[in-house]
Scaffold this active site. Sequence first.
Site, PDB file in Angstrom:
ATOM      1  N   HIS A   1     -14.417 -52.111  41.561  1.00 35.31           N
ATOM      2  CA  HIS A   1     -14.947 -50.937  41.539  1.00 35.31           C
ATOM      3  C   HIS A   1     -16.293 -50.754  41.714  1.00 35.31           C
ATOM      4  O   HIS A   1     -16.837 -51.040  40.664  1.00 35.31           O
ATOM      5  CB  HIS A   1     -14.489 -50.524  40.138  1.00 35.31           C
ATOM      6  CG  HIS A   1     -14.806 -49.012  39.731  1.00 35.31           C
ATOM      7  ND1 HIS A   1     -13.771 -48.147  39.534  1.00 35.31           N
ATOM      8  CD2 HIS A   1     -15.883 -48.439  39.383  1.00 35.31           C
ATOM      9  CE1 HIS A   1     -14.249 -46.936  39.215  1.00 35.31           C
ATOM     10  NE2 HIS A   1     -15.547 -47.094  39.012  1.00 35.31           N
TER      11      HIS A   1
ATOM     12  N   CYS B   1     -21.376 -42.190  36.768  1.00 40.82           N
ATOM     13  CA  CYS B   1     -20.941 -42.080  35.171  1.00 40.82           C
ATOM     14  C   CYS B   1     -21.872 -41.484  34.293  1.00 40.82           C
ATOM     15  O   CYS B   1     -22.999 -41.713  34.428  1.00 40.82           O
ATOM     16  CB  CYS B   1     -20.620 -43.673  35.041  1.00 40.82           C
ATOM     17  SG  CYS B   1     -20.185 -43.774  32.981  1.00 40.82           S
TER      18      CYS B   1
HETATM   19  P1  HMG Z   1     -15.653 -40.660  19.111  1.00 43.70           P
HETATM   20  O1  HMG Z   1     -17.280 -40.033  19.260  1.00 43.70           O
HETATM   21  O2  HMG Z   1     -15.367 -42.018  18.465  1.00 43.70           O
HETATM   22  O3  HMG Z   1     -15.256 -39.658  17.680  1.00 43.70           O
HETATM   23  O4  HMG Z   1     -14.861 -40.305  20.121  1.00 43.70           O
HETATM   24  P2  HMG Z   1     -13.577 -39.009  17.463  1.00 43.70           P
HETATM   25  O5  HMG Z   1     -12.488 -39.885  17.810  1.00 43.70           O
HETATM   26  O6  HMG Z   1     -13.829 -38.546  16.189  1.00 43.70           O
HETATM   27  O7  HMG Z   1     -13.817 -37.835  18.458  1.00 43.70           O
HETATM   28  C1  HMG Z   1     -14.909 -37.055  18.840  1.00 43.70           C
HETATM   29  C2  HMG Z   1     -14.405 -35.688  19.526  1.00 43.70           C
HETATM   30  O8  HMG Z   1     -13.600 -35.882  20.530  1.00 43.70           O
HETATM   31  C3  HMG Z   1     -13.460 -34.790  18.410  1.00 43.70           C
HETATM   32  O9  HMG Z   1     -13.908 -33.439  18.872  1.00 43.70           O
HETATM   33  C4  HMG Z   1     -12.103 -35.075  18.751  1.00 43.70           C
HETATM   34  O10 HMG Z   1     -11.080 -34.234  18.300  1.00 43.70           O
HETATM   35  C5  HMG Z   1     -12.174 -35.258  20.463  1.00 43.70           C
HETATM   36  P3  HMG Z   1     -14.660 -32.571  17.705  1.00 43.70           P
HETATM   37  O11 HMG Z   1     -14.353 -32.632  16.473  1.00 43.70           O
HETATM   38  O12 HMG Z   1     -16.027 -33.277  18.063  1.00 43.70           O
HETATM   39  O13 HMG Z   1     -14.357 -31.172  18.320  1.00 43.70           O
HETATM   40  N1  HMG Z   1     -11.405 -36.256  20.992  1.00 43.70           N
HETATM   41  C6  HMG Z   1     -10.465 -35.929  22.015  1.00 43.70           C
HETATM   42  N2  HMG Z   1     -10.549 -34.798  22.849  1.00 43.70           N
HETATM   43  C7  HMG Z   1      -9.428 -34.830  23.789  1.00 43.70           C
HETATM   44  N3  HMG Z   1      -8.653 -36.030  23.975  1.00 43.70           N
HETATM   45  C8  HMG Z   1      -8.698 -37.052  23.280  1.00 43.70           C
HETATM   46  C9  HMG Z   1      -9.784 -37.053  22.311  1.00 43.70           C
HETATM   47  N4  HMG Z   1     -10.160 -38.069  21.579  1.00 43.70           N
HETATM   48  C10 HMG Z   1     -10.966 -37.590  20.739  1.00 43.70           C
HETATM   49  N5  HMG Z   1      -8.020 -38.196  23.687  1.00 43.70           N
HETATM   50  C11 HMG Z   1     -14.105 -40.851  22.502  1.00 43.70           C
HETATM   51  C12 HMG Z   1     -14.445 -41.367  20.839  1.00 43.70           C
HETATM   52  C13 HMG Z   1     -13.755 -42.126  23.437  1.00 43.70           C
HETATM   53  C14 HMG Z   1     -12.872 -40.048  22.312  1.00 43.70           C
HETATM   54  C15 HMG Z   1     -15.320 -40.222  23.003  1.00 43.70           C
HETATM   55  O14 HMG Z   1     -16.416 -40.897  22.717  1.00 43.70           O
HETATM   56  C16 HMG Z   1     -15.229 -39.930  24.588  1.00 43.70           C
HETATM   57  O15 HMG Z   1     -14.436 -38.995  24.969  1.00 43.70           O
HETATM   58  N6  HMG Z   1     -16.218 -40.447  25.302  1.00 43.70           N
HETATM   59  C17 HMG Z   1     -16.087 -40.097  26.714  1.00 43.70           C
HETATM   60  C18 HMG Z   1     -15.756 -41.481  27.599  1.00 43.70           C
HETATM   61  C19 HMG Z   1     -15.689 -41.288  29.031  1.00 43.70           C
HETATM   62  O16 HMG Z   1     -14.782 -40.272  29.610  1.00 43.70           O
HETATM   63  N7  HMG Z   1     -16.557 -41.991  29.816  1.00 43.70           N
HETATM   64  C20 HMG Z   1     -16.403 -41.788  31.197  1.00 43.70           C
HETATM   65  C21 HMG Z   1     -15.467 -42.735  31.898  1.00 43.70           C
HETATM   66  S1  HMG Z   1     -15.920 -44.237  31.761  1.00 43.70           S
HETATM   67  C22 HMG Z   1     -16.399 -44.626  33.147  1.00 43.70           C
HETATM   68  O17 HMG Z   1     -16.661 -43.819  34.019  1.00 43.70           O
HETATM   69  C23 HMG Z   1     -16.403 -45.826  33.760  1.00 43.70           C
HETATM   70  C24 HMG Z   1     -15.367 -46.423  34.890  1.00 43.70           C
HETATM   71  O18 HMG Z   1     -15.406 -45.511  35.980  1.00 43.70           O
HETATM   72  C25 HMG Z   1     -15.615 -47.936  35.474  1.00 43.70           C
HETATM   73  C26 HMG Z   1     -17.155 -48.103  35.806  1.00 43.70           C
HETATM   74  O19 HMG Z   1     -17.564 -47.450  36.722  1.00 43.70           O
HETATM   75  O20 HMG Z   1     -17.699 -49.000  35.311  1.00 43.70           O
HETATM   76  C27 HMG Z   1     -14.252 -46.408  33.948  1.00 43.70           C
HETATM   77 MG    MG Z   2     -16.729 -45.772  37.927  1.00 43.65          MG
END
Ligand code: HMG
Ligand code: MG
Length: 307
Positions: A207, A240
């Site tokens: 990737h 990202c």
């Molecule tokens: P957290 O900060 O540990 O805290 O979240 P939490 O679990 O208490 O949740 C925070 C908030 O998210 C809360 O809402 C939850 O309800 C909500 P608030 O009280 O603030 O209103 N929440 C959710 N909402 C919808 N669906 C869920 C969910 N879970 C919690 N499933 C968490 C941890 C991982 C959820 C958060 O940090 C997060 O969503 N991070 C975003 C991560 C992300 O999408 N990153 C980009 C993708 S990774 C990438 O691009 C790399 C990749 O492409 C590979 C590469 O390129 O190398 C894969």
């Molecule tokens: Mg990626």
Amino acid sequence: MNLPERVRIVEVGPRDGLQSETALLSVETKATLIERLAAAGLREIEAGSFVSPKRVPQMASTRETLARLRLSSPTRLSVLTPNLRGLEEALASGVGEIAVFAAASETFSQENIACSIAESLERYAPVVEAACAAGLRVRGYISCVLGCPYEGEIAPRQVASVARDLTALGCHEISLGDTLGVGTPLKARRLVEEVAADVPLRHLAVHFHDTYGQALANIFACLELGVAIVDSSVAGLGGCPYAPGSSGNVATEDVVYMLEGCGLETGVDLFALIDVGKFISERLGRESRSRAARALLAKRARASRAS
Ligand code: HMG
Ligand code: MG
């Protein structure tokens, strides 16, 4: 040369591509994008993610997008799920695959998913178990495999260790993410060789983001080792939100052009794909990042002017 006969392309544009966009696209546009990618022959499409909508607003409409889809060909859809709540959404939406996403760098793990690498693996254990029990395939991502925006160089051993742990949890496939797009071919090869000592090569996907223009060279270097799964993004969309300065994924059109030019089957109709890239680039109000698409569209325009 030890090239695979057939390469599986995993299209990540609708998720990795759109997640960093500032312009919010309508559900209809996202669904059309996925439908047209499937019609162009892409059989594995990452369609969205069930993550915090505050952290990644562009993915907030994943449920609605999936519900609207009308696919005319057999296509496996996948979504990113960071926790059990995400998995519940994935199960309700009927996708065939989920992806959990860990990192090779502690700081990136904290920035991206707000926990350490070890905590993320603990969190993923019940997610992967429940997904497998429900008959879903589970992909495991590792971010920052060739460099981290916060920690710099990453040791290949560290990546191999996370890959082994994700495989032990039950991930059927490990996608090695050069999130920053800093890798170069020999480093990419060394990484794959190191990881393949712990996880069978046939379970490894690559990737590459294309920040430094190295993605195709990196992919080819890994194909020569026998890697046969490549992630890419139509029109080179992407980035990202937690990797400042990183650009889009390698463009799917460029990957298809390279693979078919090397006599490797992809099953993708390049010209249909180029039209999908044109469609989404227009909706985003920007030019496609695919060099092959730009060249072939210019050629087509010249031919139609001449006729
Ligand atoms: P957290 O900060 O540990 O805290 O979240 P939490 O679990 O208490 O949740 C925070 C908030 O998210 C809360 O809402 C939850 O309800 C909500 P608030 O009280 O603030 O209103 N929440 C959710 N909402 C919808 N669906 C869920 C969910 N879970 C919690 N499933 C968490 C941890 C991982 C959820 C958060 O940090 C997060 O969503 N991070 C975003 C991560 C992300 O999408 N990153 C980009 C993708 S990774 C990438 O691009 C790399 C990749 O492409 C590979 C590469 O390129 O190398 C894969
Ligand atoms: Mg990626």
